[in-house]
Structure formats: C-alpha cells, structure tokens
Enzyme design. Sequence first.
Site, PDB file in Angstrom:
ATOM      1  N   LYS A 126       0.817  -1.215   0.000  1.00 10.01           N
ATOM      2  CA  LYS A 126       0.000   0.000   0.000  1.00 10.01           C
ATOM      3  C   LYS A 126       0.850   1.264   0.000  1.00 10.01           C
ATOM      4  CE  LYS A 126      -4.352  -1.898   1.434  1.00 10.01           C
ATOM      5  NZ  LYS A 126      -5.435  -2.017   2.408  1.00 10.01           N
ATOM      6  N   LYS A 208      -4.405 -10.278  -7.561  1.00  7.32           N
ATOM      7  CA  LYS A 208      -5.618 -10.493  -6.758  1.00  7.32           C
ATOM      8  C   LYS A 208      -6.786  -9.667  -7.313  1.00  7.32           C
ATOM      9  CE  LYS A 208      -6.237  -8.354  -2.821  1.00  7.32           C
ATOM     10  NZ  LYS A 208      -6.165  -7.816  -1.452  1.00  7.32           N
ATOM     11  N   LYS A 211     -11.383  -4.462  -5.681  1.00  6.67           N
ATOM     12  CA  LYS A 211     -12.374  -3.450  -6.079  1.00  6.67           C
ATOM     13  C   LYS A 211     -11.708  -2.137  -6.470  1.00  6.67           C
ATOM     14  CE  LYS A 211     -13.145  -3.161  -1.158  1.00  6.67           C
ATOM     15  NZ  LYS A 211     -13.800  -3.898  -0.121  1.00  6.67           N
TER      16      LYS A 211
HETATM   17  P1  TYM Z   1     -10.981  -6.204   3.113  1.00 10.06           P
HETATM   18  O1  TYM Z   1     -12.071  -5.202   3.251  1.00 10.06           O
HETATM   19  O2  TYM Z   1      -9.827  -5.860   2.214  1.00 10.06           O
HETATM   20  O3  TYM Z   1     -11.563  -7.576   2.588  1.00 10.06           O
HETATM   21  C1  TYM Z   1     -12.610  -8.242   3.272  1.00 10.06           C
HETATM   22  C2  TYM Z   1     -12.375  -9.747   3.182  1.00 10.06           C
HETATM   23  O4  TYM Z   1     -12.339 -10.176   1.806  1.00 10.06           O
HETATM   24  C3  TYM Z   1     -11.182 -10.968   1.583  1.00 10.06           C
HETATM   25  N1  TYM Z   1     -10.735 -10.763   0.192  1.00 10.06           N
HETATM   26  C4  TYM Z   1     -10.529 -11.758  -0.684  1.00 10.06           C
HETATM   27  N2  TYM Z   1     -10.646 -13.088  -0.568  1.00 10.06           N
HETATM   28  C5  TYM Z   1     -10.363 -13.842  -1.664  1.00 10.06           C
HETATM   29  N3  TYM Z   1      -9.988 -13.306  -2.858  1.00 10.06           N
HETATM   30  C6  TYM Z   1      -9.854 -11.967  -3.016  1.00 10.06           C
HETATM   31  N4  TYM Z   1      -9.491 -11.465  -4.192  1.00 10.06           N
HETATM   32  C7  TYM Z   1     -10.139 -11.130  -1.904  1.00 10.06           C
HETATM   33  N5  TYM Z   1     -10.126  -9.787  -1.706  1.00 10.06           N
HETATM   34  C8  TYM Z   1     -10.488  -9.584  -0.420  1.00 10.06           C
HETATM   35  C9  TYM Z   1     -10.162 -10.450   2.587  1.00 10.06           C
HETATM   36  O5  TYM Z   1      -9.156 -11.408   2.836  1.00 10.06           O
HETATM   37  C10 TYM Z   1     -11.027 -10.178   3.792  1.00 10.06           C
HETATM   38  O6  TYM Z   1     -11.215 -11.353   4.553  1.00 10.06           O
HETATM   39  N6  TYM Z   1      -8.177  -5.765   7.223  1.00 10.06           N
HETATM   40  C11 TYM Z   1      -9.404  -6.338   6.714  1.00 10.06           C
HETATM   41  C12 TYM Z   1     -10.643  -5.875   7.466  1.00 10.06           C
HETATM   42  C13 TYM Z   1     -10.588  -6.103   8.930  1.00 10.06           C
HETATM   43  C14 TYM Z   1     -10.629  -7.356   9.590  1.00 10.06           C
HETATM   44  C15 TYM Z   1     -10.546  -7.065  10.983  1.00 10.06           C
HETATM   45  C16 TYM Z   1     -10.744  -8.674   9.141  1.00 10.06           C
HETATM   46  C17 TYM Z   1     -10.469  -5.141   9.893  1.00 10.06           C
HETATM   47  N7  TYM Z   1     -10.464  -5.725  11.125  1.00 10.06           N
HETATM   48  C18 TYM Z   1     -10.556  -8.084  11.945  1.00 10.06           C
HETATM   49  C19 TYM Z   1     -10.741  -9.694  10.109  1.00 10.06           C
HETATM   50  C20 TYM Z   1     -10.659  -9.390  11.476  1.00 10.06           C
HETATM   51  C21 TYM Z   1      -9.563  -5.919   5.263  1.00 10.06           C
HETATM   52  O7  TYM Z   1      -9.008  -4.949   4.828  1.00 10.06           O
HETATM   53  O8  TYM Z   1     -10.449  -6.659   4.541  1.00 10.06           O
END
Ligand code: TYM
Length: 346
Positions: A126, A208, A211
Amino acid sequence: MSETNQNQTQQAQPKRKRILSGIQPTGTPTLGNYVGAVRNWALLQKDYDCLYMVADLHSLTVREEPAALRRRTRELSALLLAAGIDPVNSVLFVQSHVPSHTQLAWVLACNTQYGQLTRMTQFKDKSAKHPDNVNGGLFTYPVLMAADILIYNADLVPVGEDQTQHLEITRDIAQRFNNLYGPTFTLPDGYVPKAGARIMSLAEPTKKMSKSDPNVNSFVLMTDDRDTIVRKFKRAVTDSEGSVRYDAANKPGVSNLMAIYSTFTGKSMEEIEAEFAGKGYGDFKLAVAETVADALTPIRTEYSRILADKAYVDGVLKDGAARAARLADRMVAKVYRKIGLLQPER
Ligand code: TYM
C-alpha cells in the site's frame, strides 16, 4: 420439555466458539470478498457466535470523501444483511461505533515492535501504491486489526488469504501480552477457504481481484446484474491450450475460474475437469458465469429491498454496537487493570 430436561440439555451443550471478522467500506465488495470471506461468514453462523464488523476506521488509511464513506458504510451493512448475516443471532456493527477498539489498539501498539510492523507485506504494497500518503494509520493498521479480534476473545477469524499475515501478528501480539501480564487473550485461528482464498483478477489472473482495480472488467461486484456478470466472465483472460485443467502456476486464468466454480458447486477440481472434458472455454466460462449469477442475484434483490429501509439498517447497527460494546468494554477494563492504569472512581 420439562425444566429439568431443559437444564440437562443446556448443560450438555458445550460453549459455542466465537468468530469475529471485518470488511472495509472502501467500495462495493467483489466476488473475491464474497468467496474469500462473506459467504463463509453467513455459513459459519449456525455453528458459532459471530460478530461481523464494517471496518470504517481501517478505511481511513486511504483518503476518502466523507459523504462517500458514510454512504458506503450503510450500503455495505445492507449488503451484509442481504448476504445472509442474521442480525439477531449474530452481531453486526460498525467499528467506529465501539470506541473500545481504538482504546485497546493503543495499548497493543505499545506492545508491538516497529520492526515487526515494517515486515507487513500489505504495508509495503500500500505504501508503494500511495507514496503520497504513507500515514501512521497505514503502518499501525495491523494493530487495530489485532484489537478488533482480541477484544472479543475470538477463536476463529474467517478471511481470505491476503489477511493471514495480519492474523499471525495478532497471535504474536496476544502471546507476548499474555506472557507479560498473564493469560488475557485467546489466540485466534484463521478460517481460510480451501478453494477461493485468493480470487484473482479476471483480466490479469496473476493479480488479486480487487475493487480498487481501475479496470472494471477485472472484477465482478457482488451487486453486478446477470448480464454484466456474463459479459465479464466471457472476457476473462484464459490461455491458448483450450482444456479445462487445474494448474495454478501455468494456467492461472482457467484455474481461477475453476476455483470460483468449485466454491459455488461444491465440485472438486477433478469433477470439474471431467465435466468440461472436450468442451471449449466458451461453454466453461458461461457455466461459471451462470453459477455466479444464480448465487448473487438473490443477494442483489434483497440488497435493494433492505437498503430502501434506512431506519431498519441503522437500527440493526445501533443494536449491534450496543451488544458488541458490552463485550468490548469489559475487555478494555480488564486490560487497563492488568497493565496498571489507575482505575477512575465510578
Ligand atoms: P478487506 O475489506 O480488504 O476484505 C474483506 C475480506 O475479503 C477478503 N478478500 C478476498 N478473498 C479472496 N480473494 C480476493 N481477491 C479477496 N479480496 C479480499 C479479505 O481477505 C477479507 O477477509 N483488514 C481487513 C478488514 C478487517 C478485519 C478485521 C478482518 C479489519 N479488522 C478483523 C478480520 C478481522 C480488510 O481490509 O479486509
């Protein structure tokens, strides 16, 4: 059932394990978010006590227009409800509505080493992507995530593969804290799906699916309609071999489509290979697209219905925040006591 029987049944039932997971309101979730995380969130509800969170504070690490952030937070909450999150048996809430998360995050930050944070691949990625805004929040992002998880003593965290390093640091932070101050936090395990932990871009299948990708044909959104879904899958990059065969290293495009198809049909890679033996990529892509559209269409319909009832969504979030705060506040009080902060008179 008589009261005695009821008591016996209650005693016989072991305590259900707890789940916490979150998603950022940075845009409409993709098929990757759904397959990697949200779909499992809904499925796991029958066996676990679940808390699901819209991680709005995490999304502040990237500059966002305030009105858009507010709108997306409500939209994402409605979408999670539409995807099957049950607001009665599970707790659905917005991270910033439960201030204890940031209180715990500070304490944990003071127990996390700079060197460890510099090794986080997401921080490196990032920072490279937004060199004009490498802020302190981006750096301490995993600490807030650790607080989100540890504050509820979560046993299991359903996430996609890109979050596994953040889970490892969460366990490290918990372990170190427990060693210093005595048993306090549960060490959480990740729950990463076998197929679909990393859904790849349809346009560049070695990247990956995300969005934030500027190429709209690289992702399917959870709210895309059937025609859009079919069109995007038809354009998906494959290879020139022409056979549906799983080989992630050499056939990333086809293997990605197979992983998606496998998630929704429950079929193994061998079964999928057999199903499409002798058929072209056109038939295969259409089958994947139809399967995805069949799964997402009811969610899309339900999403419009729920989002139209703003008061309902806001009510769910208010109730969720109150229920989450009851658990989270207790943990922060316990941690403050353990580390020696003088308790105020109550
Ligand atoms: P975020 O918002 O980026 O994504 C949410 C969830 O979607 C999964 N994900 C994917 N899985 C498979 N293939 C993909 N291309 C793909 N893109 C996204 C992510 O692995 C995630 O599970 N840091 C986290 C949010 C968060 C969180 C937490 C998660 C904040 N606090 C505590 C678990 C526990 C995040 O940015 O997810």
